[in-house]
Motif scaffolding. Structure first.
Motif: not given
Length: 554
Positions: A433-438, A444-446, A538-540, A545-554
């Protein structure tokens, strides 16, 4: 409609992820120590977990060329032993041996394995305590042994993580398989499966109906969803194969499912027969890719799902269709291992066939184990009758029995990870879970919250979140609002939206910060709190594909 089935045999050997064996590392969870919290609701998180030797990890590259790879050579002496054992059985015993029956409740069904010689059971009751599970499984295994059975009884369970986990009690709760697609670390996937498998083996199981090798097509997939690592066929191939190898490391038989791929049909085979309209070319490029990888890696068992393939001009469920089992799986992919049907009591089959007819037709199509016929004894009688009247060749039945015996014997002897006590895999589950959270929207920081938090949403998820917040010292009752979303629940207008299973719900929220968590386990909640407070990154990355989000992850 694409090429005919016979023409895809040579083209299916695609360059896929390698799963080469490396030297074992020192612990299931690298960088963790014994004494981390146990992943159950009823055990004190400070109670401790056992560090154990890790399995050899899979490689991480998806660029390796396995086009010349071949399935692992069978142990001929073991094959011969299995054939001899099968031939020594009576016809009635052979007919029972190919059946794995559903079982609920704590009372062991000893007559099924002793008097009727069924191959085994699949435990379906999620309410059994650990003590009840162990007692049930030990009683079944002991009874078969005392009756003179010279190979392990098949005691299986659906234990994928996330929504599909039948064995509970004090066993470690794992997040969804999609977590591992989001983490995209095949070494971690293999260690996670080894950890889960080692706990299951410690509880007396000999088989696990996992991993899921279906490529999900997105929010219109009603059956698989977060049970799949994602929507990229090569990603799914890599992680399904790594998971299968991890279960083998634990000495438990993995059953890769659901051939030829259930993630791309908009219907659920539990309630109807889904129609797969993809051409064979499309199946080759998408759904079949993970199964090619599994076969090339030498995984020992494959489950065939209940799908109607229009490309074959067949009206039959794929589990009863020779062109799927003997044609696509055995001839085209070169698979010579154990073929298991999906549950025969599912509506996709049961609405059209009785348990006896379905079992006989599955064996005629090339399956070796018929899973969960609605009436296992009538199925057994039908198999005996079919051999008697020539409908089913006894040599085909002998072959099926021998394959099951060989698989159970071989896997039990090849585990490299010791069995674990309940909760012993908590560290690696937490690491997943620690590696997956997105974080797909927001900083992305703080810290992502200001001071304390006000959780809302699903009651059980809120309780788990509150426990994690208390463990981390995050104040509750005032501050940033955080909604914990499941399908059909919310959104609630919070400042932070968290999708607990599949991330598609994030498309419908107006929150400034959006997080995909892929699970609701204690470890997942700890990972979420650490990201919200800025204690962890959050390394995941989204594996779909998900609509309405800014990015795939940090």
């Amino acid at each position: 409609m694409g090429r005919t089935r016979a023409a895809i045999a040579s083209a299916l050997m695609l360059p896929l992820a390698a799963c080469a064996v490396k030297e074992p590392t020192d612990a299931l969870s690298e960088g963790t120590t014994a004494g981390s919290s146990v992943e159950t609701e009823d055990v004190d998180p400070a109670a401790g977990a056992t560090a154990v030797p890790a399995p050899a990890p899979a490689t991480a590259s998806r660029d390796a060329d396995l086009s010349t790879a071949q399935p692992a050579e069978p142990d001929l002496s073991l094959d011969d032993l299995a054939v001899d054992l099968a031939e020594d059985l009576s016809l009635e015993e052979k007919a029972g041996q190919v059946i794995v029956a559903a079982h609920n409740g704590p009372s062991p069904p000893l007559s099924l394995v002793v008097e009727h010689h069924l191959g085994g059971i699949i435990v379906m009751d999620p309410d059994l305590s650990t003590e009840q599970l162990v007692a049930l499984n030990d009683a079944v295994a002991d009874a078969a042994d005392e009756a003179g059975r010279e190979w392990p009884v098949s005691i299986g369970v659906d234990q994928e993580g996330g929504l599909v986990e039948r064995a509970k009690g004090d066993l470690t709760r794992f997040p969804t398989f999609m977590s591992l697609g989001a983490a995209d670390d095949p070494d971690l996937t293999r260690r996670a499966a080894a950890g889960s498998g080692a706990e299951l083996r410690g509880a007396g199981f000999t088989a696990v109906f996992a991993p899921t090798a279906d490529v999900t097509m997105g929010p219109t997939d009603p059956t698989i969803g977060s049970r799949s690592p994602g929507s990229d066929p090569e990603l799914v191939a890599e992680h399904a194969t790594a998971a299968g190898l991890g279960y083998l490391d634990a000495g438990i038989l993995p059953v890769v499912k659901h051939f030829p791929g259930h993630g791309s049909v908009p219907a659920d085979s539990h309630v109807e027969l889904p129609v797969q309209d993809r051409t064979l070319d499309e199946l080759e490029a998408n759904d079949l890719v993970p199964f090619v990888s599994a076969v090339q890696a030498g995984l020992p068992a494959v489950m065939v799902g209940h799908l109607q393939l229009t490309a074959l001009n067949s009206q039959l469920p794929s589990s009863l269709e020779p062109e799927v089992v003997e044609g696509m799986l055995r001839d085209d992919l070169g698979f010579d291992g154990l073929v298991v049907t999906d549950a025969l009591n599912m509506a996709a089959v049961a609405d059209r066939y009785g348990p006896g007819q379905a079992s006989v037709e599955a064996l005629r199509a090339g399956a070796d184990v018929v899973l969960m016929p609605a009436d296992p004894l009538s199925a057994r009688d039908a198999i005996v009758a079919a051999v008697g009247d020539g409908t089913l060749d006894e040599d085909r039945l002998d072959e099926a029995v021998a394959r099951q015996i060989a698989a159970l014997l071989e896997v039990a002897d090849e585990g490299s990870v010791d069995a674990l006590e309940p909760g012993g895999a908590a560290d690696v589950a937490r690491e997943v879970s620690a590696a997956a959270v997105t974080v797909v929207q927001g900083p992305c920081d703080g810290p992502l919250v200001d001071g304390g938090v006000v959780p809302m949403g699903d009651r059980l998820a809120v309780q788990r979140f509150e426990r994690a917040a208390e463990r981390a010292g995050l104040p509750l009752g005032a501050g940033t609002t955080v909604e914990l979303l499941r399908p059909g629940q919310g959104p609630h207008g919070a400042q932070v939206s968290v999708a607990l299973e599949t991330p598609y719900l994030l498309a419908s929220t107006g929150a400034a910060t959006k997080v995909a968590l892929y699970g609701d386990t204690p470890g997942a909640m700890d990972a979420l709190v650490a990201v919200l407070t800025g204690e962890a990154e959050a390394p995941g990355r989204l594996p779909v594909e998900v609509d309405g989000v800014e990015r795939q992850g940090c």
